[in-house]
Design an enzyme around this catalytic site. Structure first.
Site, PDB file in Angstrom:
ATOM      1  N   ARG A 215      -7.461  11.557  27.892  1.00 57.40           N
ATOM      2  CA  ARG A 215      -6.460  10.499  27.965  1.00 57.40           C
ATOM      3  C   ARG A 215      -5.831  10.477  29.365  1.00 57.40           C
ATOM      4  NH1 ARG A 215      -1.889  13.926  24.822  1.00 57.40           N
ATOM      5  NH2 ARG A 215      -0.277  13.855  26.417  1.00 57.40           N
ATOM      6  N   ASN A 216      -6.140  11.495  30.182  1.00 55.50           N
ATOM      7  CA  ASN A 216      -5.652  11.589  31.550  1.00 55.50           C
ATOM      8  C   ASN A 216      -6.830  11.565  32.517  1.00 55.50           C
ATOM      9  OD1 ASN A 216      -2.764  11.845  31.264  1.00 55.50           O
ATOM     10  ND2 ASN A 216      -3.122  13.860  30.358  1.00 55.50           N
TER      11      ASN A 216
END
Length: 426
Positions: A215-216
């Site tokens: 997600r990063n």
């Protein structure tokens, strides 16, 4: 014959996405049905039900399934499932709807009917119900009491805020999915259905695949996790969330560029497959780690990489609570109802200057001052302020992509401020 892990639930991929004449007919009918607005989270859940990512689910959960999932990590029939998948509706939307009615599921952002549902049940979600769900799904083991949890969670936990903001009623029932929304076009070549990833894995002759949840932006620790997995599995599926995140997080298209740069320059490409999936983050920490493993099983992955603070937010969860929860989930006598995708548990990883390479808490004997430790929040702050990142935190190619993104944000803010100052509203 495929050597891949079977889909979760023992029923194969349960896909509710319509095609051909059936799709045309259902779209025509949907235009005359009462509309219920989808939240972004429900939209992503609906698409995953449609493409088989949430197998064996074929619709949104009823109250019995919702409660059993919260209490026992299982649907009412004993199938493992870690988080509720529900559809909320306002009092105005739910008014007059009764069991047996058909409704249209509407995405206001794209002005599109995404699916239809035959309502099997309508039940009210009181504040007490919502608090019950939050305490079961979001409260970490280290929180001593619900009172201590709520002191912080009501203001600082985005998953809790999402649940507490849900509308008055939950509607349950089987769905027919009419669209995958913007994902096939906006993320062409990245967004995948489970049948597609499974076909790719089969063509490669893989049977043991590890999934990396992202997600990063992908930094050196993520890269190291992948390379550990490549050593012990046939390949790695770098599987990025392309749905919504919390404000301030880096958007999916930028993260995809970072992955592309890393795979091209620092991996043996034949050992890596990149994909994207349409969910929003729930920030449920350990429970979400279980969800990640559950739907990765449907995508064909037998292992789920679980590192430090997987799917966590703030200080709500223990550093490795998302690993230990896998050892505590219920087991059914029916193997098909159990979670078969197992965790690949890896310690906190980082670059160590004294080790002169990537290491983990299990392999590095040195202190914090020798290690490159940087959280996602710190990374975003440093980049947005134009600061220098520590050496070895990320590859140069990735840092360049992130700097370009943040410089673009700064330019947009300056243009907006200039426009406000001059009265120019263009």
């Amino acid at each position: 014959m495929s050597n891949l892990i079977p889909p979760h639930g023992g029923k194969g991929l349960t896909c509710c996405l319509l095609e051909g004449d059936e799709l045309k007919s259902e779209k025509k009918k949907a235009g005359s049905l009462k509309k219920v607005t989808l939240t972004p989270r429900a939209k992503g859940d609906l698409i995953m039900i449609g493409i088989g990512g949430f197998s064996p689910l074929t619709g949104f959960m009823n109250r019995a399934d919702w409660k059993n999932v919260c209490d026992n990590f299982q649907l009412s029939d004993g199938t493992f499932w870690p988080v509720p998948v529900t559809l909320d509706a306002s009092e105005e939307e739910a008014g007059g709807i009764k069991a047996g009615d058909e409704i249209a599921l509407y995405d206001p952002e794209n002005d599109e009917i995404m699916g239809t549902m035959r309502v099997a049940e309508k039940h009210e979600m009181t504040d007490a119900d919502k608090k019950f769900e939050c305490e079961k799904v979001f409260m970490g083991e280290g929180t001593p009491t619900p009172e201590e949890f709520w002191k912080v969670a009501k203001d600082d936990h985005p998953g809790v805020q999402m649940v507490m903001a849900q509308k008055k009623y939950n509607l349950a029932g089987p769905v027919k999915v009419l669209s995958e929304g913007e994902y096939p076009t906006e993320f062409a070549g990245i967004y995948m259905r489970p049948e597609e990833s499974r076909r790719i894995f089969d063509e490669k002759g893989w049977s043991e695949i590890a999934a990396l949840q992202l997600r990063n932006p992908m930094h050196r620790s993520h890269e190291y996790l992948c390379k550990i997995a490549v050593e012990v599995c046939d390949g790695v599926y770098i599987h990025s969330l392309v749905g919504n995140l919390k404000p301030g997080d880096i958007p999916a298209d930028v993260r995809v560029k970072c992955i592309d740069a890393l795979v091209k320059n620092y991996f043996v490409e034949k050992n890596v497959v990149q994909g994207g999936y349409p969910l929003d983050m729930r920030y449920a920490g350990p429970r979400e780690g279980l969800l990640h493993a559950t739907f990765r099983q449907n995508y064909g992955c037998s292992r789920m990489i679980i590192g430090r603070d997987h799917a966590g937010v703030g200080d709500f969860y223990g550093m490795f609570e998302a690993q230990t929860i896998f050892d505590k989930i219920p087991v059914s006598d029916d193997p098909g109802k159990n979670l078969l995708c197992r965790p690949l548990k890896i310690d906190w990883t980082f670059y160590c200057h004294k080790c002169d390479g990537m290491a983990s808490l299990r392999t590095c004997p040195h202190g914090k001052s020798d290690r490159v430790l940087l959280s996602g929040t710190m990374l975003r702050k440093m980049l947005s302020e134009g600061g220098d990142l520590p050496d070895h935190f990320g590859r140069d190619e990735v840092v360049a992509i992130l700097r370009e993104y943040y410089e673009g944000l700064t330019e947009k803010v300056e243009i907006k401020l200039h426009g406000a100052a001059t009265g120019d509203k263009k």
